[in-house]
Motif scaffolding. Structure first.
Motif, PDB file in Angstrom:
ATOM      1  N   UNK A   1       0.833  -1.187   0.000  1.00  0.00           N
ATOM      2  CA  UNK A   1       0.000   0.000   0.000  1.00  0.00           C
ATOM      3  C   UNK A   1       0.861   1.227   0.000  1.00  0.00           C
ATOM      4  N   UNK A   2       2.104   1.107  -0.285  1.00  0.00           N
ATOM      5  CA  UNK A   2       2.965   2.236  -0.111  1.00  0.00           C
ATOM      6  C   UNK A   2       3.529   2.686  -1.430  1.00  0.00           C
ATOM      7  N   UNK A   3       3.344   3.908  -1.708  1.00  0.00           N
ATOM      8  CA  UNK A   3       3.944   4.482  -2.892  1.00  0.00           C
ATOM      9  C   UNK A   3       4.565   5.787  -2.472  1.00  0.00           C
ATOM     10  N   UNK A 122       5.780  -0.464   7.054  1.00  0.00           N
ATOM     11  CA  UNK A 122       6.625  -0.184   5.899  1.00  0.00           C
ATOM     12  C   UNK A 122       5.974  -0.736   4.643  1.00  0.00           C
ATOM     13  N   UNK A 123       6.336  -0.168   3.521  1.00  0.00           N
ATOM     14  CA  UNK A 123       5.814  -0.583   2.226  1.00  0.00           C
ATOM     15  C   UNK A 123       5.962  -2.082   2.040  1.00  0.00           C
ATOM     16  N   UNK A 124       4.853  -2.736   1.695  1.00  0.00           N
ATOM     17  CA  UNK A 124       4.894  -4.137   1.338  1.00  0.00           C
ATOM     18  C   UNK A 124       4.881  -5.119   2.490  1.00  0.00           C
ATOM     19  N   UNK A 125       4.710  -4.651   3.733  1.00  0.00           N
ATOM     20  CA  UNK A 125       4.731  -5.620   4.844  1.00  0.00           C
ATOM     21  C   UNK A 125       3.381  -6.304   5.058  1.00  0.00           C
ATOM     22  N   UNK A 126       2.355  -5.851   4.330  1.00  0.00           N
ATOM     23  CA  UNK A 126       1.015  -6.458   4.400  1.00  0.00           C
ATOM     24  C   UNK A 126       0.419  -6.412   5.799  1.00  0.00           C
ATOM     25  N   UNK A 195       8.187   9.701   2.746  1.00  0.00           N
ATOM     26  CA  UNK A 195       8.945   8.864   1.837  1.00  0.00           C
ATOM     27  C   UNK A 195       8.274   7.544   1.502  1.00  0.00           C
ATOM     28  N   UNK A 196       8.792   6.901   0.483  1.00  0.00           N
ATOM     29  CA  UNK A 196       8.195   5.676  -0.058  1.00  0.00           C
ATOM     30  C   UNK A 196       8.200   4.538   0.950  1.00  0.00           C
TER      31      UNK A 196
END
Length: 250
Positions: A1-3, A122-126, A195-196
């Motif tokens: 969910x992180x961009x 963090x981005x992508x940790x679901x 940040x991303x």
């Protein structure tokens, strides 16, 4: 969910639309398993009466750590109680403040990140981030159902058609959770002030019957009710996390 990252102003309109779709995907994708949006989810229902032992001036099940982060001027709280740290299942409860008393108004079954919750998202940790976040902006593929929050209708919010069909309606209605985003912008604005790596595009959105990448999902009727009920003059916030962490005092 992180961009994250900075978007160049010179990107062509068509390219920007594609990138926004990708930003939306990385925010709430998880389109590989799950049932039809809203399948098995109950419609909103009247909440049971508060226990006589509960303090009516506090949100139930929320310890001092998070209770004190609820803004003093907030008079609407959506509490999302995750069943366990590593569970995607949750219950969402809407509270409204009258004077100094919080009234439990309505509740719905919900889903959160497929891997559960975290206090260091963090981005992508679901995992969905634990915390207290304001709710400032809404939108969706469908027309405005009478939202109190600023509502942006856009086809750019649609889930990609290469996702599983059960996910196609996830973003028919969305309410942006103000985590690593700029308030006062459409939910799919790609700006990530932190940040991303810290992720972004975390929303309340329509349910597909299983966990998300980090968003909180509810039935269509629940989303419609929230859109019509949340009032910017009441400074709505979401208090979200697994039950154990929400109860923590520090």
């Amino acid at each position: 969910m992180r961009s994250g990252g900075t978007w160049r102003a010179t990107v062509a309109t068509a390219a920007l639309g594609s990138l926004l779709a990708i930003a939306t995907l990385t925010a709430c994708d998880g389109a590989r398993d799950g049932a039809r949006d809203g399948a098995g989810a109950e419609a909103g229902k009247s909440a049971p009466k508060r226990s006589a032992a509960a303090d009516p001036t506090r949100i139930p099940g929320v310890g001092d750590r998070w209770q004190r982060r609820i803004p003093a001027d907030s008079r609407q709280v959506l509490a999302v109680y995750g069943e366990a740290k590593d569970s995607p299942d949750a219950t969402a409860v809407l509270y409204t403040k009258h004077g100094t008393t919080w009234e439990r108004v309505r509740s719905w079954p919900a889903h959160n990140g497929k891997r559960g919750w975290t206090t260091d998202h963090h981005e992508g940790d679901n995992r969905s981030p634990v915390g207290v976040f304001t709710l400032s902006d809404a939108g969706g593929v469908l027309k405005n159902p009478g939202a109190g929050l600023p509502y942006t209708r856009s086809a750019a919010l649609a889930a990609p058609r290469w996702w599983a069909k059960s996910y196609w309606h996830d973003f028919d209605y969305v309410i942006a959770i103000d985590y690593n985003r700029v308030k006062g912008t459409p939910p799919n604005d790609p700006t990530r002030p932190e940040g991303y790596d810290k992720g972004g595009s975390i929303w309340l959105h329509m349910d597909h019957g299983s966990g998300t990448s980090a968003c909180v999902s509810l039935s269509e009727s629940a989303m419609e009710h929230l859109l019509r009920t949340l009032d910017p003059d009441r400074h709505p916030v979401v208090v979200m996390g697994d039950r154990a962490d929400l109860k923590a005092s520090r």
